[in-house]
Every structure is written in structure tokens, then in C-alpha cells.
Design a protein around this motif. Structure first.
Motif, PDB file in Angstrom:
ATOM      1  N   CYS B 568       0.855  -1.176   0.000  1.00 36.06           N
ATOM      2  CA  CYS B 568       0.000   0.000   0.000  1.00 36.06           C
ATOM      3  C   CYS B 568       0.894   1.229   0.000  1.00 36.06           C
ATOM      4  O   CYS B 568       1.780   1.370   0.841  1.00 36.06           O
ATOM      5  N   CYS B 574       0.728   5.760   7.428  1.00 37.61           N
ATOM      6  CA  CYS B 574      -0.559   5.317   7.952  1.00 37.61           C
ATOM      7  C   CYS B 574      -0.430   4.810   9.387  1.00 37.61           C
ATOM      8  O   CYS B 574       0.429   3.984   9.699  1.00 37.61           O
ATOM      9  N   CYS B 581       0.483  -4.573   4.970  1.00 34.05           N
ATOM     10  CA  CYS B 581       0.296  -3.367   4.155  1.00 34.05           C
ATOM     11  C   CYS B 581       1.531  -3.053   3.334  1.00 34.05           C
ATOM     12  O   CYS B 581       1.440  -2.633   2.183  1.00 34.05           O
ATOM     13  N   CYS B 599      -8.109  -0.802   1.197  1.00 36.36           N
ATOM     14  CA  CYS B 599      -7.387  -0.782   2.468  1.00 36.36           C
ATOM     15  C   CYS B 599      -7.616  -2.114   3.181  1.00 36.36           C
ATOM     16  O   CYS B 599      -8.742  -2.590   3.267  1.00 36.36           O
TER      17      CYS B 599
HETATM   18  S1  SF4 Z   1      -4.187   0.262   6.834  1.00 38.39           S
HETATM   19 FE1  SF4 Z   1      -5.001   0.564   4.812  1.00 38.39          FE
HETATM   20  S2  SF4 Z   1      -4.276   2.558   4.197  1.00 38.39           S
HETATM   21 FE2  SF4 Z   1      -3.096   1.984   5.971  1.00 38.39          FE
HETATM   22  S3  SF4 Z   1      -1.293   1.072   5.090  1.00 38.39           S
HETATM   23 FE3  SF4 Z   1      -2.714  -0.596   5.444  1.00 38.39          FE
HETATM   24  S4  SF4 Z   1      -3.815  -0.806   3.553  1.00 38.39           S
HETATM   25 FE4  SF4 Z   1      -2.777   1.143   3.466  1.00 38.39          FE
END
Ligand code: SF4
Ligand SMILES: Nc1ncnc2c1ncn2[C@@H]1O[C@H](COP(=O)(O)OP(=O)(O)O)[C@@H](O)[C@H]1O
Ligand SMILES: [Mg+2]
Lengths: 233, 603
Positions: B568, B574, B581, B599
Motif C-alpha cells: 500500500c 498510515c 500493508c 485498504c
Molecule cells: S491500513 Fe489501509 S491505508 Fe493503511 S497502510 Fe494498510 S492498507 Fe494502506
């Protein structure tokens, strides 16, 4: 600091027209108005960058932070050298270094950024460097002219938080200029509304925003973009 | 990052010629020096022969050897003249920024007068006054070059002196001298060095010219100009004797000019050129949506070198609907718009599974059809308006070119459209030039231009970012009104989520080239699910924000298009990020009513 009867003319054009405004010590005065209303001209007069008539009392050392963080740092100077420009007094190398570290710390930047060039920094980081450079001169007034309008919303919040912490922790007096009333409302103790070169309304933030006395202030209030609303009905 | 010389034929030829000249200057005299001075009474004033390919001079000396030997002296003289001219010019040009007003004006005036004076006359005059010979010629050419350098230095220095960082230094009490050495000189050095290289070629030609006129090098010294002067007298008898020096002068002059040009281009260049690369072809997009005005499936925009600023973007817009595309700068919003309008700049490449405007693939639309179906509004209205033409005429042009309307009919329609976007006096506005209008009025005129045809889609890329909140509100109202009236769909692009929230029906949030969330605007404030969308909303002060608490902010920065990893793209910033992620990219899946989100942590 008191600005009294301040007028700025460019040839026959009067950009600032007999403005009187007080900036109490340790307070942030927000100046809001549309572009061309004279905000930047007032800021430049207070900073000694354009000639004016009238009086400016009680501010000997004024520093300014500019709107465009991509134009206000010399691209060929390291961050450390830029910040060191403002450091006053005759310090030795190590003393300067320590002072630069301290100033970067004040704006929450890591000390190792000192060796980098502006092109390696994000807009928000550059704007912090510009603030650190101004703080190095120990100003008794900091003028911030639209310092968040060239930044992304995601970093604007951090810069606004910095502005407030400088007031709360260093007792810095500030003239904070923006065309966005929501931004001005958030950081300022006092709000002054400028229109066509004049201050048409000034007062404590809650009062100006809560019970606007002037039509132009009401128009500004109405125009603030709101997440929910307004234009879809 | 140092600008690198591009590998164009001109740049390569220039570099090769200059390198050859330098080699010649180094090895010429030691190798051919003796031959060039050997007097041979038996071979006076000869033409081409095997012993003397370029003939001999009046003392029987070999001309080829003399040309090869003269290289060092010719180049040295040119270098000296350029350095003298450059140095004098830079000092003259820099002085006004440190001297007090009166002296500064005096110098500026003198430089302006000298720039207007013909260079050759200046050179000849100086050479004659300071005495015939190499010294006089070098001084003369130096003097002729100096005013140009002074003017360039002045212009460059004035630009730097007017910059915000110099204003900041002045407020900090930095001395004039420190401003000059610390800010001005470092920032003007590069263009000046380029100019020096280009001047070398000019000085070489100039010096040859001086020698040729007999004002330069005097015997027994010789440079190329002198050899040409001597050879020229015999041009009708043995033309080949003039050929050698003439070719040497021409080659050296061309070499320095080509190299200088190439260096200047390399310094001005921003985007690196490279070989073409096509974006990966996305998977099968499924059945087209017959009701959509715009349907995009799997859109990617890629640049050579592996940067893919837009990745697998899909979006659909229904008639009369306004869809907002929001994200921080660099997230790929404008390139998305450019890809739809066929405006992606070279060397970018566009790939898509489907890109239908009004049901037809945009690649099959003619320029005229696309121009009629699509209206584009940019942040800078001057990008769409020609400053030299009257506003009305420009609008009328659209009707004439795209709809084949007559001039009178087109003009009438232009005034009508200008009135339609609520310009107070449309007939008067039509007669004005763009610079006579305010920013808000210009933006209205651009929208009116889009309405000359009956567009199916309006793409507005940050149309109000340069405007005040009060004017912004008027323009947003106008966009709303126009879409409601004409049934056109709109794609509204902004970095400001509040503006998007206030105007649009549906919002798409972009981050690092991808859509990370999409949802109806009614759910934006309370039900946005993606951590990035939520952070954007939280970091935005509005009229109800609690003034006693710090604003939320997003630490770190968005990765550059070439640095997007496998996971991500938001993971570094985040608060909810897990190990998964960083390793694995979350797919964009349906979420809530008419929404999509990408997400791992949204359940
Ligand atoms: S929680 Fe969601 S937005 Fe945050 S890093 Fe993981 S996938 Fe990405
Ligand atoms: N150097 C200048 N010469 C002439 N006019 C100027 C100059 N600087 C600003 N102005 C004019 O002064 C007015 C007020 O400008 P400014 O102080 O920049 O307002 P704001 O900060 O609210 O945008 C504008 O109409 C602007 O065009
Ligand atoms: Mg301004």
C-alpha cells in the motif's frame, strides 16, 4: 506593536489606505481579504520591504515568511546555511551549528536536514525551514503571508499547528495573512478583515466570525468551502 | 544533479570538434613547429603538391604545417579575448547591484548604450587605439563581447535580487556583499559559463576577422586569420592556400557554437528523454456501460524510466453528474485529465482497457469531435486564452472551426455564451483582451468557450485554486448550473477536499497514482473509510474546528511515481499499517453503498 495610519502607494495607486492595527504581544492577528485587497502590501511595509507613510511602533526586528516555499529558499544553499543566515551575534562554527540544530528543532525538523538542499525537501518542510530561518533573528514580530496556500491540505495542518505552538511556547507575536477565513479563524486571536486597501472590521476572532458586523465579512464567511454542502441544492 | 549533454548529432559533433581543437593546440607546435618555420627558397608561393598539400607561402614554408601550428595561438587568443570580455562584462553587470543608486544608474545606462553599438566597430576602434597586433585585437574583441555579458549579468542578477530568498536575507540583516557572493553569484554562474562557451566560437571568428583586416596578428607571428589574410591575396592563382586556414576557422567556430548550444539546452532541459515504453495492457474491462458519458477502465500513464504516475484507474460519470477527483499534488489527477483529453505530454504513454466518451473510444474521435464533446478548464485561464486576441473572437473561432458557423452567427453566439456565464456586460467583454479581465472573469470566459459547443463532458482541473474564496464560490456555482442545464457531466479536480465536498455528487480520492476510495459525497464527512481520506478531512480546518486542539496532520510524504513499492503506497504514513500493508497492495473493492475502498484494515 501598533500600526498607525499606514499608507502604501504604488504610483497613483493606493494599495493600503490609512490602516491602523494593533498586534498585542504574544498574540496572532489574522488578516483576511481577497487578493488585491492590500494584505501583502501591508505585510511588506511592516517588514520594511516597500516604502510607506504612517507609523509602525514597537517592532524593531520584523521577519517575514513568504507564500511560495519554492521561491523563498536559495536553491544553491544548504538548509543549514540558509537557516544560519539569520543567526545573530558572533558565534564560532560550533556555536552556529548548535544554533541551527536548535532552530530546526523548534520547527520539528531533524538536525540532519541541515546538510540537504531545498530541492530534496517537500513543500511543508521548506516552509518550516523558512520559519526556522526567520526565528534565528529572534524577531519581535513574525509576518506570515499566505504561508499555507501553496501547500497541500495534508501538510497545511502541521504548519498551522506549528504557528500556534510558536505563539504558545515562544510567546511570538504574529501577523498571519490568508484569504481563507477558516484557516485564519483557527490560528488567530484577533481577526482583521481587509477590503480595497482598508481594514473594514477588526476584533476578537470569536466576535468577528460569530457576529460579523460588515457585509464583506459576511460574504467571506459564506464563501468558505464546506465539506457538506452549499452548492448542491 | 548535473545536466548531462544530450546525445544529439549536433552535440556529439560539437564536442568532437572542440576536443580535436584542444588536442591540436597541445600537440601542434611540438610536432609541426620546425616544419612550419623551415624556409625553402626553392619552393616559394607554390600550390598543392605531394610535398606541400596546401602549398607554400612567400618564404617557401609549408602551409599545412603552419595551419596546424597556428591552432594553439588562435585558440589562446580567443580564450584570452573571451575571458577579458567576460570578466569585464560580469563586473560591469554586477556593480549596479552593490553600488549606490546614482552610480548604478550611470553604469546601467553606459552598458545599454554599448549594447546598442555595433560590436565590430567597437572592436576595430579599440584595436586601432591600443596598437596593431595580437594584443590590440584581443582587447578589441574583449571589449566587443563585454557589453553583452554585462547585460546578461544584469538581467540575471536583477531576477535573483528580486527573489523572496534575497528579500528574506535583507530582512535578516545580511550585508550587500554577502548577498552578492552568497546568493547572486552562485545562482547566475551556470548561465554565465554557458554564455562563455558560446562566446569562444564568436571570439575565434572575430579574431580571425581582425587578422584578416590586417588589424590583428602581425608577422612573424601568425594565427589562422593571418594565414587567411596572406592566402587571400593569391586566391585567383592558387585558391587552395586560403582553404586550410578558412576551414580551420570555420570548424572551430562551428564546434564551439554547437557545444555551447548543446550545453545550454542540457541546462534548460527538465524531463529526460529516453526510449518509448508502453504501459502494461490492463485486464479485460468487462461490458461497457451504455448510460455513461465517460467510462474509463484500467487507465495508466507511464513515462520512460519506470515512472507510472497513473495506475489502473477506473471511473464512470453519468450525464449531469459531477465527480470530484481529489488528492495531494503529484497524485496523478492532472495526468488523468490529460489522458482523457489526449493531452499527455511527450514522452508519456497512455494505456487503457477502455476509454469511452459518449460511448466511443477517444482514440477513434477526430480532433473536431473531441473538441466538441469535451471542454477543458485549467487552473490558469491563460492556458486556454490567447493574450493577443479579443475574447469574443476567440470564442467565435470555436464555432467557426468546430461547427462551421458563419462569422456573424459565431460572434452572436459568443456574446450569448459570455452572458450565460454571468459576465455583467458580455458585449463589452467580447471586445476586450484577456489581460483586461480579472482572474475570475477569465475563468468564466474559458467556461463560456467550452459552452460554444454542447460538450458532453467538462473537465475542470483546479479551476479555482488561483482564485479567492469569494470568486471561487461563484465559479463553483456556475459549474453546477451549467451541468444541470446542459446535462453535461463534469470531472472536477482539486487538492482541496472541502471544495470537492461542497460541489460534487461523488468523490474519488487518489493517492500515488491510484484511486484509494470512492464514495457519494453525502457520506464523505461521516463515513469515509480509507485512513488517507479520513486524515485529509481531519487536517482541514473549517468554521467549526475546535481551536484549542491541534489539527490532525499526515506525517511524511507521498512516494514519487517511480518509488511506489509493492504494498500500500500509504503504508509509510498510515497509523493503522501492518506488516501486510507494506508487502501486499490492497485491492479496490466495493464498500458500503455505492462506494469502493482499497485498504486492508477496512472491514
Ligand atoms: S491500513 Fe489501509 S491505508 Fe493503511 S497502510 Fe494498510 S492498507 Fe494502506
Ligand atoms: N509593486 C507593485 N506595483 C504596482 N502595484 C502593485 C505592486 N504590488 C502590489 N500592487 C497592487 O496592489 C494591490 C494590492 O496587492 P497586494 O498587497 O498584493 O494584495 P493581497 O496580498 O491582498 O493580494 C493589487 O492591486 C496589486 O496589483
Ligand atoms: Mg497576497
Amino acid at each position: 506593536m501598533i500600526i498607525e495610519d499606514l499608507t502604501v502607494r504604488f504610483g497613483a495607486f493606493t494599495a493600503v489606505d490609512r490602516v491602523t492595527l494593533e498586534i498585542p504581544p504574544g498574540r496572532i492577528v489574522g488578516l483576511v481579504g481577497e487578493s488585491g485587497s492590500g494584505k501583502s502590501s501591508l505585510a511588506r511595509a511592516v517588514s520594511g520591504l516597500v516604502p510607506y507613510t504612517g507609523r509602525i511602533d514597537g517592532a524593531h526586528n520584523v521577519q517575514m515568511v513568504f507564500q511560495d516555499p519554492y521561491a523563498s529558499l536559495d536553491p544553491r544553499m544548504t538548509v543549514g546555511d540558509s537557516v544560519a543566515e539569520g543567526v545573530r551575534g558572533r558565534r564560532d562554527r560550533a556555536g552556529r551549528r548548535a544554533e541551527v540544530d536548535r532552530l530546526l528543532g523548534l520547527v520539528s525538523l531533524p538536525a540532519d536536514l541541515a546538510g540537504r538542499y531545498p530541492r530534496e525537501l517537500s513543500g511543508g518542510q521548506r516552509q518550516r525551514v523558512a520559519v526556522a530561518r526567520a526565528l534565528g533573528a529572534a524577531p519581535d514580530l513574525l509576518v506570515a503571508d499566505e504561508i499555507t496556500s501553496a501547500l497541500d491540505v495534508s501538510v497545511q495542518g502541521a504548519v498551522l499547528n506549528l504557528v500556534r505552538s510558536l505563539r504558545d511556547e515562544l510567546g511570538l507575536s504574529m501577523l498571519f495573512i490568508s484569504h481563507n477565513l477558516a484557516v485564519v479563524r483557527y490560528v488567530s486571536d484577533v481577526v482583521a478583515v481587509m477590503h480595497q486597501g482598508r481594514v473594514v472590521e477588526a476584533g476578537p476572532t470569536g466576535q468577528v466570525v460569530g457576529e460579523p458586523a460588515h457585509d464583506y465579512t459576511r460574504a467571506l464567511l459564506e464563501a468558505v468551502p464546506r465539506l457538506t454542502g452549499g452548492l448542491r441544492e | 544533479m548535473k545536466p548531462r549533454l544530450p546525445r544529439t548529432p549536433a552535440a556529439v559533433a560539437g564536442a568532437a570538434l572542440v576536443a580535436a581543437m584542444v588536442v591540436l593546440a597541445v600537440i601542434g607546435p611540438p610536432i609541426w613547429g620546425a616544419t612550419a618555420e623551415r624556409i625553402d627558397a626553392a619552393a616559394i608561393l607554390q600550390g598543392t603538391s605531394t610535398a606541400h598539400p596546401l602549398g607554400t607561402d612567400s618564404l617557401g614554408r609549408d602551409l599545412l604545417a603552419r595551419v596546424l601550428v597556428a591552432g594553439r595561438f588562435s585558440l589562446a587568443l580567443a580564450l584570452a579575448a573571451t575571458l577579458i570580455g567576460g570578466l569585464a562584462g560580469i563586473v560591469l553587470g554586477a556593480l549596479p547591484s552593490v553600488l549606490p543608486g546614482r552610480a548604478a544608474r550611470l553604469i546601467t545606462g553606459a552598458v545599454n548604450a554599448l549594447v546598442a553599438f555595433p560590436g565590430l566597430l567597437l572592436a576595430m576602434f579599440t584595436a586601432v587605439v591600443s596598437g596593431l597586433g595580437a594584443r590590440g585585437a584581443v582587447l578589441g574583441i574583449g571589449v566587443a563581447i563585454a557589453p553583452g555579458f554585462a547585460r546578461l549579468t544584469q538581467t540575471l542578477a536583477a531576477t535573483v535580487a528580486g527573489s523572496d530568498y534575497v528579500s528574506a536575507a535583507r530582512m535578516l540583516g545580511v550585508s550587500r556583499r554577502r548577498v552578492l557572493t552568497g546568493h547572486v553569484l552562485p545562482n547566475i554562474a551556470e548561465p554565465l559559463i554557458l554564455q562563455l562557451t558560446q562566446s569562444l566560437g564568436g571570439a575565434l571568428l572575430g579574431l580571425a576577422g581582425m587578422s584578416f583586416l590586417g588589424l590583428g596578428v602581425q608577422p612573424p607571428s601568425f594565427d589562422w586569420g593571418r594565414l587567411l589574410f596572406d592566402g587571400f591575396a593569391r586566391i585567383y592563382v592558387t585558391p587552395e592556400v586560403a582553404l586550410g586556414p578558412a576551414a580551420a576557422i570555420a570548424l572551430a567556430g562551428i564546434g564551439f557554437n554547437l557545444l555551447g548550444d548543446a550545453m545550454a539546452k542540457a541546462a534548460a532541459r527538465t524531463a529526460p528523454a529516453g526510449k518509448k515504453r508502453t504501459a502494461a495492457v490492463p485486464p479485460d474491462p468487462g461490458e461497457p456501460d451504455p448510460g455513461a458519458v465517460l467510462e474509463v477502465r484500467g487507465l495508466s500513464v507511464a513515462f520512460p524510466g519506470g515512472a507510472t504516475p497513473v495506475r489502473e484507474l477506473s471511473l464512470t460519470i453519468a450525464p449531469g453528474e459531477i465527480v470530484g477527483l481529489v488528492g495531494e499534488s503529484g497524485s496523478g489527477k492532472s495526468l488523468t485529465a490529460a489522458a482523457i483529453g489526449g493531452l499527455v505530454p511527450y514522452p508519456g504513454t497512455v494505456g487503457y482497457g477502455r476509454l469511452l466518451l459518449g460511448g466511443r473510444d477517444v482514440a477513434t474521435l477526430s480532433g473536431k469531435e473531441l473538441g466538441t464533446a469535451l471542454a477543458m478548464v485549467f487552473q490558469d485561464p491563460m492556458a486556454s486564452l490567447n493574450p493577443a486576441l479579443r475574447v469574443g473572437g476567440q470564442l467565435a473561432e470555436v464555432a467557426i472551426v468546430h461547427q462551421g458557423a458563419g462569422r456573424a452567427e459565431a460572434n452572436r453566439r459568443a456574446v450569448d455564451r459570455l452572458g450565460h456565464v454571468h459576465l455583467p456586460d458580455p458585449a463589452a467583454t467580447a471586445r476586450q483582451h484577456p489581460h483586461e479581465l480579472s482572474g475570475g472573469m477569465r475563468q468564466r470566459a474559458v467556461i463560456a468557450m467550452g459552452l460554444m459547443a454542447t460538450p458532453r463532458l467538462i473537465i475542470a482541473d483546479e479551476p479555482t485554486t488561483a482564485l479567492d474564496v469569494t470568486v471561487q464560490r461563484q465559479i463553483l456555482r456556475l459549474l453546477r448550473e451549467v451541468t444541470e442545464e446542459t446535462g453535461a457531466a463534469a470531472l472536477f479536480i482539486s487538492h482541496d477536499i472541502a471544495v470537492v465536498g461542497g460541489l460534487c455528487d461523488r468523490v474519488m480520492v487518489m493517492y500515488a497514482g491510484r484511486v484509494v476510495e470512492e464514495l457519494p459525497v453525502a457520506r464523505l464527512a461521516a463515513e469515509a473509510a480509507h485512513p488517507y481520506t479520513r486524515a485529509l478531512i481531519a487536517s482541514l480546518p473549517d468554521m467549526d474546528t475546535d481551536r484549542d486542539r491541534p489539527l490532525a496532520s499526515i506525517p511524511g510524504r507521498q512516494p514519487a511515481p517511480s518509488d511506489v513499492g509493492p504494498g500500500c503506497a500509504f503504508a509509510d504514513r498510515c497509523a493503522l499499517a501492518t506488516a501486510r500493508c507494506a508487502a501486499e497492495r490492497p485491492p479496490l473493492i466495493s464498500y458500503g453503498e455505492a462506494g469502493r475502498v482499497a485498504c486492508w484494515e477496512v472491514k
